[in-house]
Design an enzyme around this catalytic site. Structure first.
Site, PDB file in Angstrom:
ATOM      1  N   GLN A   1       5.991  -5.326   1.780  1.00  0.00           N
ATOM      2  CA  GLN A   1       5.754  -6.400   2.146  1.00  0.00           C
ATOM      3  C   GLN A   1       6.549  -7.281   1.248  1.00  0.00           C
ATOM      4  O   GLN A   1       6.771  -8.512   1.433  1.00  0.00           O
ATOM      5  CB  GLN A   1       4.109  -6.721   1.839  1.00  0.00           C
ATOM      6  CG  GLN A   1       3.615  -8.031   2.331  1.00  0.00           C
ATOM      7  CD  GLN A   1       2.311  -8.355   1.682  1.00  0.00           C
ATOM      8  OE1 GLN A   1       1.701  -7.828   0.935  1.00  0.00           O
ATOM      9  NE2 GLN A   1       1.670  -9.325   2.221  1.00  0.00           N
TER      10      GLN A   1
ATOM     11  N   GLY B   1      12.009  -0.178  -3.321  1.00  0.00           N
ATOM     12  CA  GLY B   1      10.916  -0.433  -2.574  1.00  0.00           C
ATOM     13  C   GLY B   1      10.989  -1.673  -1.691  1.00  0.00           C
ATOM     14  O   GLY B   1      10.239  -2.597  -1.610  1.00  0.00           O
TER      15      GLY B   1
ATOM     16  N   LYS C   1      -1.913   0.605 -12.989  1.00  0.00           N
ATOM     17  CA  LYS C   1      -1.137  -0.777 -13.412  1.00  0.00           C
ATOM     18  C   LYS C   1      -1.592  -1.163 -14.720  1.00  0.00           C
ATOM     19  O   LYS C   1      -0.896  -1.735 -15.564  1.00  0.00           O
ATOM     20  CB  LYS C   1      -1.669  -1.964 -12.336  1.00  0.00           C
ATOM     21  CG  LYS C   1      -1.178  -1.927 -10.940  1.00  0.00           C
ATOM     22  CD  LYS C   1       0.258  -2.059 -10.859  1.00  0.00           C
ATOM     23  CE  LYS C   1       1.024  -2.043  -9.510  1.00  0.00           C
ATOM     24  NZ  LYS C   1       2.348  -2.131  -9.627  1.00  0.00           N
TER      25      LYS C   1
ATOM     26  N   ASP D   1      14.909   7.329  -3.674  1.00  0.00           N
ATOM     27  CA  ASP D   1      13.361   7.553  -4.231  1.00  0.00           C
ATOM     28  C   ASP D   1      13.238   7.111  -5.634  1.00  0.00           C
ATOM     29  O   ASP D   1      14.006   7.747  -6.317  1.00  0.00           O
ATOM     30  CB  ASP D   1      12.966   9.192  -3.933  1.00  0.00           C
ATOM     31  CG  ASP D   1      11.661   9.574  -4.493  1.00  0.00           C
ATOM     32  OD1 ASP D   1      10.935   8.661  -5.073  1.00  0.00           O
ATOM     33  OD2 ASP D   1      11.263  10.542  -4.224  1.00  0.00           O
TER      34      ASP D   1
ATOM     35  N   ILE E   1      12.763   4.438   0.545  1.00  0.00           N
ATOM     36  CA  ILE E   1      12.565   6.015   0.891  1.00  0.00           C
ATOM     37  C   ILE E   1      12.783   6.042   2.647  1.00  0.00           C
ATOM     38  O   ILE E   1      12.947   7.022   3.287  1.00  0.00           O
ATOM     39  CB  ILE E   1      11.368   6.798   0.518  1.00  0.00           C
ATOM     40  CG1 ILE E   1      10.177   6.000   0.776  1.00  0.00           C
ATOM     41  CG2 ILE E   1      11.439   6.644  -0.927  1.00  0.00           C
ATOM     42  CD1 ILE E   1       8.971   6.694   0.697  1.00  0.00           C
ATOM     43  N   ARG E   2      12.382   4.826   3.086  1.00  0.00           N
ATOM     44  CA  ARG E   2      12.878   4.513   4.594  1.00  0.00           C
ATOM     45  C   ARG E   2      13.443   3.353   4.895  1.00  0.00           C
ATOM     46  O   ARG E   2      13.555   2.479   4.190  1.00  0.00           O
ATOM     47  CB  ARG E   2      11.398   4.731   5.268  1.00  0.00           C
ATOM     48  CG  ARG E   2      10.694   3.520   5.001  1.00  0.00           C
ATOM     49  CD  ARG E   2       9.366   3.706   5.480  1.00  0.00           C
ATOM     50  NE  ARG E   2       8.203   2.683   4.634  1.00  0.00           N
ATOM     51  CZ  ARG E   2       8.443   1.132   4.923  1.00  0.00           C
ATOM     52  NH1 ARG E   2       8.846   0.653   5.736  1.00  0.00           N
ATOM     53  NH2 ARG E   2       7.535   0.712   4.212  1.00  0.00           N
TER      54      ARG E   2
ATOM     55  N   TYR F   1      -5.432   2.703  -8.614  1.00  0.00           N
ATOM     56  CA  TYR F   1      -4.520   1.785  -8.601  1.00  0.00           C
ATOM     57  C   TYR F   1      -4.535   0.914  -9.870  1.00  0.00           C
ATOM     58  O   TYR F   1      -3.427   0.703 -10.539  1.00  0.00           O
ATOM     59  CB  TYR F   1      -4.233   0.771  -7.435  1.00  0.00           C
ATOM     60  CG  TYR F   1      -3.542  -0.186  -7.159  1.00  0.00           C
ATOM     61  CD1 TYR F   1      -2.100   0.029  -7.178  1.00  0.00           C
ATOM     62  CD2 TYR F   1      -3.878  -1.493  -6.963  1.00  0.00           C
ATOM     63  CE1 TYR F   1      -1.219  -1.276  -7.088  1.00  0.00           C
ATOM     64  CE2 TYR F   1      -3.108  -2.555  -6.780  1.00  0.00           C
ATOM     65  CZ  TYR F   1      -1.527  -2.368  -6.928  1.00  0.00           C
ATOM     66  OH  TYR F   1      -1.141  -3.288  -6.801  1.00  0.00           O
TER      67      TYR F   1
HETATM   68  C1  AKB Z   1      -4.061  -4.632  -3.193  1.00  0.00           C
HETATM   69  O1  AKB Z   1      -4.873  -5.119  -2.708  1.00  0.00           O
HETATM   70  O2  AKB Z   1      -4.084  -3.207  -3.545  1.00  0.00           O
HETATM   71  C2  AKB Z   1      -3.031  -5.390  -3.567  1.00  0.00           C
HETATM   72  C3  AKB Z   1      -3.149  -6.268  -4.883  1.00  0.00           C
HETATM   73  C4  AKB Z   1      -4.267  -6.832  -5.192  1.00  0.00           C
HETATM   74  O3  AKB Z   1      -2.357  -5.598  -5.869  1.00  0.00           O
HETATM   75  N1  AKB Z   1      -2.581  -6.310  -2.674  1.00  0.00           N
END
Ligand code: AKB
Length: 316
Positions: A13, A9, A147, A53, A36-37, A143
């Site tokens: 960013q 990755g 995590k 990948d 992947i790009r 997300y």
């Molecule tokens: C997001 O906003 O999803 C990320 C993070 C806080 O993990 N920047």
């Protein structure tokens, strides 16, 4: 001599700036960027690159064997806002890439792993101010769930198999070299770009939504500090709280107005407001500071100065 490092990755960013910094520190040929790009021209010209990948175990194993990789930084992930739209894709990417890397380490094919966690591991029942290292978590985003699970797996692989995995709970990250993609904290980068190009910004969060944030240089410094720390100082193998500053959209706008007085902001909260509302206002990272000496250098004022100065030099 530093053994070869692989960044998965590398075009995102954080990955982009991490690649630059590791190449500066250890030499370009010892740091293999992959994604992947392809990335931007600077990144592609600065050293070796593999199209890869991170969810493909066999391809990953091949690259690790070919370059005799010792350390992996797994920066590939789907962030909070995009993950709400594509839950299964986010789960597959965020979890399978982690299992692939942890399993390579378990099989002694690599020695050390960095995996980023996030303030998204916390949820609406978490204490919001100075959120402690150990507290109620209960994330309610796709997300955040990935995590938090990842943190438990990192700790498990360390305890059961002795895997040297290290992790930080990044706050929202602000940088001028690469745009973020698909996060809830992205507004804190977009706002600087639009302050310069349009002198106006419509924010997708409410004016008083305070979130933990960090300038990218601090995040990269913290990452390298953790990776270079003596294993005996690393007491947490799930993920460390990490903090520098906290501000709301109204506060960042005021800080921009000290340099661009006619900058205007208005607010049109969208689905990301609910995500932001479930996250802490500020983070207590005292254990991170005492275990391996972390200390941030950038506050909001310095971040605004760096962002406007550097973006101001770039063509639109
Ligand atoms: C997001 O906003 O999803 C990320 C993070 C806080 O993990 N920047």
């Amino acid at each position: 001599m530093q053994k070869p490092i692989l960044i998965l990755g590398a075009c995102g960013q954080i990955g982009t700036e991490l690649t630059y910094e590791l190449r500066k520190k250890y030499g370009a040929t010892r740091v293999i960027a992959s994604d992947i790009r392809e990335g931007n021209e600077n990144l592609m010209d600065s050293g070796p690159f593999e199209l890869l990948d991170a969810t493909d175990y066999n391809a990953l194993e091949e690259v690790v064997a070919y370059y005799e990789i010792s350390e992996v930084y797994l920066m590939a992930a789907m962030l909070s806002a995009t993950a709400e739209k594509f839950p299964m894709r986010a789960w597959n990417l965020n979890m399978n890439s982690l299992f692939n890397v942890l399993n390579l380490a378990k099989e002694k094919k690599i020695d050390k792993v960095f995996w980023p966690s996030s303030i998204a591991v916390f949820g609406p029942n978490t204490p919001t101010d100075n959120t402690p290292q150990n507290t109620i978590m209960e994330p309610n985003t796709v997300y955040g769930i990935s995590k938090q699970s990842g943190e438990r797996w990192c700790n498990y692989y360390h305890q059961k198999f002795g895997v040297d995995v290290r992790s930080l709970r990044y706050p929202g990250l602000i940088s001028h070299k690469t745009m973020p993609g698909g996060g809830t904290t992205d507004y804190a980068v977009e706002i600087y770009h639009q302050a310069l190009s349009k002198k106006a910004y419509t924010c997708f969060l409410n004016k008083d939504t305070k979130l933990p944030m960090m300038f990218m240089d601090d995040a990269i410094r913290a990452t390298l500090l953790l990776m270079e720390s003596d294993p005996k100082d690393i007491k947490i193998r799930s993920s460390y709280n990490l903090a520098a500053m906290s501000f709301s959209p109204e506060e960042i706008a005021k800080s921009i107005q000290t340099r661009i007085p006619d900058f205007k902001i208005d607010y049109k909260p969208d689905f990301r407001q609910e995500i932001a509302d479930s996250w802490p206002n500020s983070i207590d990272d005292s254990q991170t500071r005492s275990d391996w000496g972390w200390k941030p250098e950038f506050d909001l004022e310095r971040t605004t100065q760096e962002m406007l100065d550097n973006l101001g030099k770039k063509p639109n």
